[in-house]
Design a protein around this motif. Structure first.
Motif, mmCIF file in Angstrom:
data_model
loop_
_atom_site.group_PDB
_atom_site.id
_atom_site.type_symbol
_atom_site.label_atom_id
_atom_site.label_comp_id
_atom_site.label_asym_id
_atom_site.label_seq_id
_atom_site.Cartn_x
_atom_site.Cartn_y
_atom_site.Cartn_z
ATOM 1 N N GLY A 226 14.523 65.070 60.106
ATOM 2 C CA GLY A 226 15.382 63.985 59.629
ATOM 3 C C GLY A 226 16.687 64.517 59.055
ATOM 4 O O GLY A 226 17.764 63.956 59.273
ATOM 5 N N GLU A 227 16.611 65.629 58.328
ATOM 6 C CA GLU A 227 17.818 66.230 57.751
ATOM 7 C C GLU A 227 18.747 66.737 58.859
ATOM 8 O O GLU A 227 19.961 66.530 58.817
ATOM 9 N N LYS A 228 18.142 67.366 59.874
ATOM 10 C CA LYS A 228 18.955 67.862 61.000
ATOM 11 C C LYS A 228 19.664 66.692 61.680
ATOM 12 O O LYS A 228 20.839 66.776 62.041
ATOM 13 N N GLU A 229 18.929 65.629 61.846
ATOM 14 C CA GLU A 229 19.462 64.441 62.513
ATOM 15 C C GLU A 229 20.687 63.903 61.760
ATOM 16 O O GLU A 229 21.714 63.569 62.353
ATOM 17 N N ILE A 230 20.562 63.836 60.447
ATOM 18 C CA ILE A 230 21.668 63.301 59.645
ATOM 19 C C ILE A 230 22.874 64.239 59.700
ATOM 20 O O ILE A 230 24.017 63.798 59.884
ATOM 21 N N VAL A 231 22.630 65.546 59.572
ATOM 22 C CA VAL A 231 23.735 66.524 59.657
ATOM 23 C C VAL A 231 24.404 66.389 61.014
ATOM 24 O O VAL A 231 25.637 66.337 61.126
ATOM 25 N N ASP A 232 23.606 66.282 62.052
ATOM 26 C CA ASP A 232 24.114 66.186 63.424
ATOM 27 C C ASP A 232 25.008 64.944 63.595
ATOM 28 O O ASP A 232 26.157 65.041 64.049
ATOM 29 N N ILE A 233 24.489 63.802 63.192
ATOM 30 C CA ILE A 233 25.254 62.554 63.379
ATOM 31 C C ILE A 233 26.547 62.574 62.562
ATOM 32 O O ILE A 233 27.628 62.258 63.063
ATOM 33 N N LEU A 234 26.447 62.971 61.298
ATOM 34 C CA LEU A 234 27.631 62.932 60.432
ATOM 35 C C LEU A 234 28.674 63.962 60.862
ATOM 36 O O LEU A 234 29.873 63.677 60.872
ATOM 37 N N LEU A 235 28.212 65.159 61.236
ATOM 38 C CA LEU A 235 29.152 66.198 61.662
ATOM 39 C C LEU A 235 29.940 65.730 62.884
ATOM 40 O O LEU A 235 31.161 65.881 62.957
ATOM 41 N N ASP A 236 29.238 65.136 63.836
ATOM 42 C CA ASP A 236 29.903 64.681 65.053
ATOM 43 C C ASP A 236 30.977 63.626 64.748
ATOM 44 O O ASP A 236 32.094 63.701 65.248
ATOM 45 N N LEU A 237 30.613 62.678 63.892
ATOM 46 C CA LEU A 237 31.584 61.625 63.549
ATOM 47 C C LEU A 237 32.769 62.211 62.791
ATOM 48 O O LEU A 237 33.921 61.829 62.999
ATOM 49 N N TYR A 238 32.457 63.143 61.919
ATOM 50 C CA TYR A 238 33.503 63.779 61.101
ATOM 51 C C TYR A 238 34.534 64.478 61.992
ATOM 52 O O TYR A 238 35.745 64.332 61.814
ATOM 53 N N LEU A 239 34.013 65.221 62.990
ATOM 54 C CA LEU A 239 34.926 65.977 63.858
ATOM 55 C C LEU A 239 35.764 65.075 64.759
ATOM 56 O O LEU A 239 36.828 65.450 65.219
ATOM 57 N N ARG A 240 35.227 63.873 65.012
ATOM 58 C CA ARG A 240 35.930 62.971 65.930
ATOM 59 C C ARG A 240 36.975 62.100 65.222
ATOM 60 O O ARG A 240 37.702 61.350 65.874
ATOM 61 N N GLN A 241 37.009 62.188 63.920
ATOM 62 C CA GLN A 241 37.861 61.254 63.163
ATOM 63 C C GLN A 241 39.297 61.153 63.668
ATOM 64 O O GLN A 241 39.827 60.063 63.832
ATOM 65 N N GLU A 242 39.907 62.323 63.941
ATOM 66 C CA GLU A 242 41.313 62.301 64.334
ATOM 67 C C GLU A 242 41.544 61.728 65.728
ATOM 68 O O GLU A 242 42.375 60.846 65.914
ATOM 69 N N ASP A 243 40.779 62.237 66.682
ATOM 70 C CA ASP A 243 41.048 61.859 68.080
ATOM 71 C C ASP A 243 40.411 60.535 68.492
ATOM 72 O O ASP A 243 40.873 59.895 69.426
ATOM 73 N N TYR A 244 39.341 60.166 67.818
ATOM 74 C CA TYR A 244 38.637 58.936 68.197
ATOM 75 C C TYR A 244 38.916 57.847 67.164
ATOM 76 O O TYR A 244 38.033 57.398 66.447
ATOM 77 N N ASN A 245 40.189 57.488 67.061
ATOM 78 C CA ASN A 245 40.567 56.526 66.023
ATOM 79 C C ASN A 245 40.790 55.126 66.586
ATOM 80 O O ASN A 245 41.191 54.220 65.878
ATOM 81 N N ASN A 246 40.520 54.986 67.894
ATOM 82 C CA ASN A 246 40.659 53.668 68.523
ATOM 83 C C ASN A 246 39.585 53.597 69.616
ATOM 84 O O ASN A 246 39.877 53.573 70.803
ATOM 85 N N THR A 247 38.365 53.563 69.157
ATOM 86 C CA THR A 247 37.231 53.902 70.018
ATOM 87 C C THR A 247 36.060 52.958 69.779
ATOM 88 O O THR A 247 35.900 52.424 68.684
ATOM 89 N N ILE A 248 35.248 52.788 70.845
ATOM 90 C CA ILE A 248 33.980 52.080 70.688
ATOM 91 C C ILE A 248 32.894 53.143 70.514
ATOM 92 O O ILE A 248 32.633 53.930 71.426
ATOM 93 N N PHE A 249 32.292 53.192 69.341
ATOM 94 C CA PHE A 249 31.211 54.148 69.079
ATOM 95 C C PHE A 249 29.876 53.509 69.454
ATOM 96 O O PHE A 249 29.548 52.418 68.963
ATOM 97 N N LEU A 250 29.137 54.181 70.331
ATOM 98 C CA LEU A 250 27.830 53.673 70.737
ATOM 99 C C LEU A 250 26.775 54.627 70.179
ATOM 100 O O LEU A 250 26.787 55.820 70.493
ATOM 101 N N ILE A 251 25.903 54.119 69.337
ATOM 102 C CA ILE A 251 24.862 54.995 68.768
ATOM 103 C C ILE A 251 23.500 54.364 69.020
ATOM 104 O O ILE A 251 23.202 53.274 68.538
ATOM 105 N N ASP A 252 22.715 55.063 69.817
ATOM 106 C CA ASP A 252 21.415 54.523 70.210
ATOM 107 C C ASP A 252 20.349 54.995 69.221
ATOM 108 O O ASP A 252 20.112 56.195 69.081
ATOM 109 N N GLU A 253 19.738 54.066 68.536
ATOM 110 C CA GLU A 253 18.688 54.329 67.552
ATOM 111 C C GLU A 253 19.033 55.450 66.567
ATOM 112 O O GLU A 253 18.419 56.500 66.561
#
Ligand SMILES: Nc1ncnc2c1ncn2[C@@H]1O[C@H](COP(=O)(O)OP(=O)(O)O)[C@@H](O)[C@H]1O
Ligand SMILES: [Mg+2]
Length: 538
Positions: A226-253
């Motif tokens: 569960g901890e890995k999952e949270i680090v994984d999801i948050l890290l990915d979103l964090y890194l995308r902040q600049e370039d994905y600022n007008n985006t549809i985010f799809l997150i499955d479960e």
């Protein structure tokens, strides 16, 4: 950018023809809700199918017609999907973004297969720009392994900051800058913090963490799933902040591997990390997520519910966001998540006597109910006893409760259990009790003995209690005093019973009775007698 409407036509996956219409004011968060196999991922796959025909997301390649087409039509193509955005239809947006070089960032996707159990990067290598969206899953059935790439990107970001600010930056200032925001999000979800991003050249190519109380930092690989999952999801979103600022985010479960209480926090952090011009689509059947949507994010979300019993495969269907009324939420929690709510909600509620409000010392709240729950809670684990005041209150309230609750919770059986004292204070006997049972509705139950104390202060119970607590039970004294265990008033005789049990210290009567209820076991006569009154109506 927000999606207003999507249509899946001609047998896309399980849908004959499905339209999801979010109306003129699509919200920021769209939740696709429903049980396993209802088609949540298929909707996300539809969007990817269309997008990937132009710009591939991820590195897992495309799927064939058997994956996309219910009828397995060989030339089934992306034109069976249409998407309308608030800024215009799909092709127009794709075209404009192509001119800006942002065509690959229209969607960002996480599949439910986010298995990143290991992170140990042995050598540095060049990575492509994050805006190219080239790693991880390409459809909802693909492995979504983003951790290693994202770790490389975090390193690049870190080193670039040091280089760009070579005159002023220190390791610590770079750390504060680069992982500070990420840590803030992480700390809101878990008792966990990144302390360093390791060192690839020094054979430490992984993230290092610390927790309160831990003497040493430890690496990513030892985190829980569960901890890995949270680090994984948050890290990915964090890194995308600049370039994905007008985006549809799809997150499955997003809820996989994560406790209900943390799910809610995670959704709030996801919402913070995703830019203001973006829309977030989550496919979920998590109670924690729904709770966050129901409470904290109520004004920002739309819920699309996939119901049971709809002919999705053979008829044209349109789905609109549900009205967020109590009745609809109840429906979602009960129907879409029936497997989970079934675990926590009783199948039978039994109203019994006993004070329903706390007394002066706050201890007798629902006293009778507590006793009954102690005695029968295990064998009848779907039954919940509730105290509802004295005899007359019980009558009035149980009437109301029956009228209302049986409508709201149609699955729940509601019973009313009364003490023997049903003749307005007058003495009555077993015959009167039988007459009462004969002439009242089936959900009324009545105890054979006068009150709950007549069971708890039974010799059988007291003897076991004394035996287990090394006390001397004075049987001859008991027999002299208790001559009629069925009818005698024992409620006010706790002092006497205490003495008979050889208890010399002062005791609280309520606590004492509750303690005794723990000693009532299935093989005892008192247990069986009371059980018959309550559950068999004898
Ligand atoms: N190409 C297809 N042909 C027929 N049925 C399909 C196809 N793709 C998906 N389905 C059906 O759709 C359901 C899975 O839908 P999915 O979107 O994965 O559900 P979930 O809501 O759990 O994400 C399954 O019952 C599956 O049989
Ligand atoms: Mg799914």
């Amino acid at each position: 950018m927000r999606i207003k409407k999507i249509q899946l036509k001609n047998g896309y996956k399980r849908f004959h023809d499905l339209t999801i219409d979010l109306g003129e004011n699509p919200q920021r968060i769209i939740a696709l809700v429903g049980p396993n196999g209802c088609g949540k991922s298929s909707v996300l796959d539809g969007m990817l199918f269309l997008n990937n025909a132009y710009n591939m997301i991820g590195n897992k390649g495309s799927k064939d017609h058997n994956y996309h087409s219910m009828l397995q039509t060989p030339n089934f193509d992306f034109q069976n999907i249409t998407i309308h955005f608030d800024e215009g239809e799909f092709y127009k947006i794709k075209h404009i973004r192509g001119q800006q070089g942002t065509e690959n960032t229209m969607f960002s996707f996480r599949s439910p297969y986010r298995y990143n159990s290991n992170l140990k990067v042995a050598e540095a290598r060049a990575t492509q720009e994050i805006r190219l969206n080239y790693y991880g899953a390409s459809s909802s059935s693909d492995l979504d392994d983003k951790m290693e790439e994202n770790y490389r990107r975090l390193n690049i970001k870190f080193n670039r900051f040091l280089k760009d600010n070579s005159s002023t930056a220190t390791y610590d200032s770079a750390k504060a800058k680069i992982i500070g925001d990420l840590n803030a999000s992480l700390k809101n979800c878990l008792d966990l913090e990144i302390v360093s991003i390791g060192d690839i050249e020094d054979n430490k190519g992984t993230l290092f963490f610390k927790k309160k109380d831990h003497p040493r930092e430890f690496e990513f690989n030892v985190l829980s799933s569960g901890e890995k999952e949270i680090v994984d999801i948050l890290l990915d979103l964090y890194l995308r902040q600049e370039d994905y600022n007008n985006t549809i985010f799809l997150i499955d479960e997003p809820e996989l591997h994560i406790n209900t209480s943390i799910q809610k926090k995670l959704l709030l952090e996801i919402n913070k990390l995703v830019g203001a011009n973006c829309q977030i689509w989550v496919a979920t059947h998590s109670i924690g997520f729904l709770r966050a949507l129901q409470a904290d994010l109520k004004g920002e979300c739309q819920i699309i519910q996939f119901r049971h019993g709809v002919s999705w495969a053979s008829s044209r269907q349109s789905l609109f966001p549900i009205k967020k009324s109590i009745a609809n939420w109840k429906d979602i929690f009960e129907t879409a998540l029936d497997d989970l709510t079934g675990l926590v909600s009783p199948k039978q509620i039994i109203y019994c006597e006993g004070k329903d409000k706390p007394g002066i010392n706050g201890q007798e709240k629902g006293f009778d109910a507590k006793v009954f729950n102690n005695i029968y809670g295990e064998k009848y684990h779907d039954t919940l006893f509730i105290s509802s005041g004295g005899n007359t209150e019980l009558d009035q309230r149980s009437d109301i409760a029956l009228a209302i609750l049986s409508k709201v919770f149609s699955q729940i059986e509601i019973l009313v259990l009364k003490d023997r004292d049903v003749s307005s204070g007058k003495i009555n006997d077993e015959n009167d009790r039988q007459v009462y049972l004969q002439n009242n509705q089936d959900h009324f139950r009545i105890m054979k003995r006068w009150e709950i104390e007549n069971y708890l202060y039974d010799k059988e119970v007291l003897k076991v209690y004394c035996d287990k607590n090394s006390l001397n039970f004075n049987e001859s004294e008991y027999d002299k005093f208790v001559t009629n265990i069925t009818d005698q008033n024992l409620k006010d005789e706790t002092g006497r019973i205490k003495k008979i049990c050889g208890i010399t210290t002062s005791i609280n009567p309520e606590v004492f009775k509750l303690t005794l209820s723990e000693y009532v076991t299935e093989e005892m006569e008192v247990y069986k007698e009371l059980e018959k009154c309550i559950f068999q109506r004898e």
